[in-house]
Design an enzyme around this catalytic site. Sequence first.
Site, PDB file in Angstrom:
ATOM      1  N   THR A 186       0.855  -1.152  -0.061  1.00 14.82           N
ATOM      2  CA  THR A 186       0.032  -0.042   0.078  1.00 14.82           C
ATOM      3  C   THR A 186       0.801   1.234  -0.006  1.00 14.82           C
ATOM      4  O   THR A 186       1.660   1.515   0.793  1.00 14.82           O
ATOM      5  CB  THR A 186      -0.967  -0.121   1.182  1.00 14.82           C
ATOM      6  OG1 THR A 186      -1.823   1.164   1.082  1.00 14.82           O
ATOM      7  CG2 THR A 186      -0.303  -0.083   2.480  1.00 14.82           C
ATOM      8  N   GLU A 331      -4.261  -2.362   4.911  1.00 18.04           N
ATOM      9  CA  GLU A 331      -3.861  -2.781   6.219  1.00 18.04           C
ATOM     10  C   GLU A 331      -5.011  -3.596   7.147  1.00 18.04           C
ATOM     11  O   GLU A 331      -4.748  -4.123   8.144  1.00 18.04           O
ATOM     12  CB  GLU A 331      -3.339  -1.687   7.145  1.00 18.04           C
ATOM     13  CG  GLU A 331      -2.082  -0.940   6.498  1.00 18.04           C
ATOM     14  CD  GLU A 331      -2.491  -0.097   5.501  1.00 18.04           C
ATOM     15  OE1 GLU A 331      -1.538   0.937   5.338  1.00 18.04           O
ATOM     16  OE2 GLU A 331      -3.375   0.239   4.820  1.00 18.04           O
ATOM     17  N   LYS A 440      -7.554   9.804  -3.859  1.00 13.94           N
ATOM     18  CA  LYS A 440      -8.145   8.530  -4.081  1.00 13.94           C
ATOM     19  C   LYS A 440      -9.088   8.929  -5.443  1.00 13.94           C
ATOM     20  O   LYS A 440      -9.823   9.451  -5.370  1.00 13.94           O
ATOM     21  CB  LYS A 440      -9.129   8.043  -2.975  1.00 13.94           C
ATOM     22  CG  LYS A 440      -9.037   6.654  -2.704  1.00 13.94           C
ATOM     23  CD  LYS A 440      -9.672   6.275  -1.602  1.00 13.94           C
ATOM     24  CE  LYS A 440      -9.501   4.776  -1.246  1.00 13.94           C
ATOM     25  NZ  LYS A 440      -9.904   4.511   0.010  1.00 13.94           N
ATOM     26  N   TRP A 445      -5.122   4.889  -4.981  1.00 13.14           N
ATOM     27  CA  TRP A 445      -4.356   6.031  -4.519  1.00 13.14           C
ATOM     28  C   TRP A 445      -3.529   6.603  -5.346  1.00 13.14           C
ATOM     29  O   TRP A 445      -2.815   5.841  -6.241  1.00 13.14           O
ATOM     30  CB  TRP A 445      -3.707   5.578  -3.083  1.00 13.14           C
ATOM     31  CG  TRP A 445      -4.584   5.200  -1.930  1.00 13.14           C
ATOM     32  CD1 TRP A 445      -4.511   3.687  -1.425  1.00 13.14           C
ATOM     33  CD2 TRP A 445      -5.238   6.082  -1.274  1.00 13.14           C
ATOM     34  NE1 TRP A 445      -5.643   3.606  -0.376  1.00 13.14           N
ATOM     35  CE2 TRP A 445      -6.014   4.900  -0.204  1.00 13.14           C
ATOM     36  CE3 TRP A 445      -5.396   7.091  -0.885  1.00 13.14           C
ATOM     37  CZ2 TRP A 445      -6.592   5.709   0.818  1.00 13.14           C
ATOM     38  CZ3 TRP A 445      -6.057   7.467  -0.147  1.00 13.14           C
ATOM     39  CH2 TRP A 445      -6.835   6.761   0.774  1.00 13.14           C
TER      40      TRP A 445
END
Length: 543
Positions: A186, A331, A440, A445
């Site tokens: 990420t 996450e 976003k 992202w």
Amino acid sequence: MLGLMQDRPLLISQIIDFAAASYPDVEIVTRTVEGPIHRYGYKDAHKRAKQVAEALQGLGIKLGDRVGTIAWNTYRHFELYFGISGIGAVLHTINPRLAPEHVAYIANHAEDQIIFVDLNLLPVVEGVYEQLKTVKHIVVMTDRAHMPASSKIPNLLCYEELIAGKPGTLTWPEFDEKTASSLCYTSGTTGNPKGVLYSHRSTMIHSMMMASGPVLAIDPDTTILPVVPMFHANAWGLVYAGPFSGAKLVFPGFKLDGGSVYELLDKEQVTLSAGVPTVWLALLDYCAQNKVKMSAMKRTLIGGSAVPYAMIERFWKEHEVEVAQGWGMTEMSPLGTLTRFNRGERDLPDAERFAITAKQGRPVFGCEMKIIDDAGNDLPKDGSVSGNMVVRGPWIVKGYMKGDGKSQFLKDDWFMTGDVCKIEPDGSVVITDRSKDVIKSGGEWISSIDLENAAMGCPGVAEAAVIGVRHPKWDERPLLVIVRRPEANVTKDDLLNYLNGKVAKWWLPDDVQFIDAIPHGATGKILKTELRKRFEDYKLPTA
């Protein structure tokens, strides 16, 4: 005193074993990269997943080794999900939409030994192949008839040839359920992407919660179309929750336009789907333009970015499809909250019911959530105040791969999400802002810092800042704000041409604005809050 229960490990291989034994003929349908529709059942998938495992062992893959995939949602990718993790190796799904330098960094940081790649994504690997330090084999996920030639990668392996002739009789090994199962990276606002290393235990618990009644209520009468990519947070767990629930799976491959998605929804009688708002906007527009209705759909899970009220309303009024909005993060595996209707709420008038769905939902069981101030003090959950959202639970990260990003991990296992929200008395979460400056766009992202750093290399640029500006289709798109060097004549076209090829194409700013000075705080940091306020009502030319 401890309970007298058996301590059997929760392992991902148990899912495909159970599906093959209990639902052997339930279909997995794929629009293949090569073109035709492919069909088979869980029993067939089970054998081929074991053939994959046997092939991997033949290539020297062992417990803990990382195996990368750069692939769409297909039956072959499904087989890799179980074949890799089933032998204790780590499934590392790589997002093909990332900039080349990030793809190379991720593969090297993970120390991938093998990369499996879909036919039309091979150029992604070819573009970074010379930078890969640990990869020993590249496997193209196709058959011999469709194998491409590559002048950049020697000794390409063919997926179907690799598993052909393997018996598919392997007995899955047993190991600790806390063993790593899969890996997703990420990106944050600064620095390189960070690795989230899921375990068999976390994945199994997360998947069971996804399938549960209060969440998605998946059962053998469910047909699931996961539009959310399998390279993004394990397709939100649907690839695991579907098989052990006996659900039919429909994989869309890489064709996600409104017409292609509708065709699968209609022909396969899909009842549940999941994806980001941009995909559903295209689908709704296609249906309206062609005067067709989603004939079997009952519910759609939408996440990745905020769901517009108008979209919720259109789904229900035009198609009688209920929207469930979800919020989470890579996450978090990623499930954190989901809009669910408590007793009596489904019978509310449309406006009140849609207003519930327009929030980010209520926490699901297993995800603890609270808000804190900047000093770490707990804030009330009465909807009166916004704070920093922190979470913890059995499927939530406790550390990044190789110790990156330590500042996000607080005492007592609380994880700092980077989102700012308020929590209402009924548990509903309303995201009010982001503490991060990433943008976003369409559920993916975009790093403002990376864009700024790239723009600063353009001749004539004195300073650059990037902020997200509202967009009706993509939720947000990047606006590049520039201060020119004295007497410089750099233009919008100059900047966009300069950035082209230096960042992922979909990261390119939708517009460039030139100003005399960028506001700074006392420590020298750019005050993006001021920039956002200044451009609050700005309309992008693409909007």
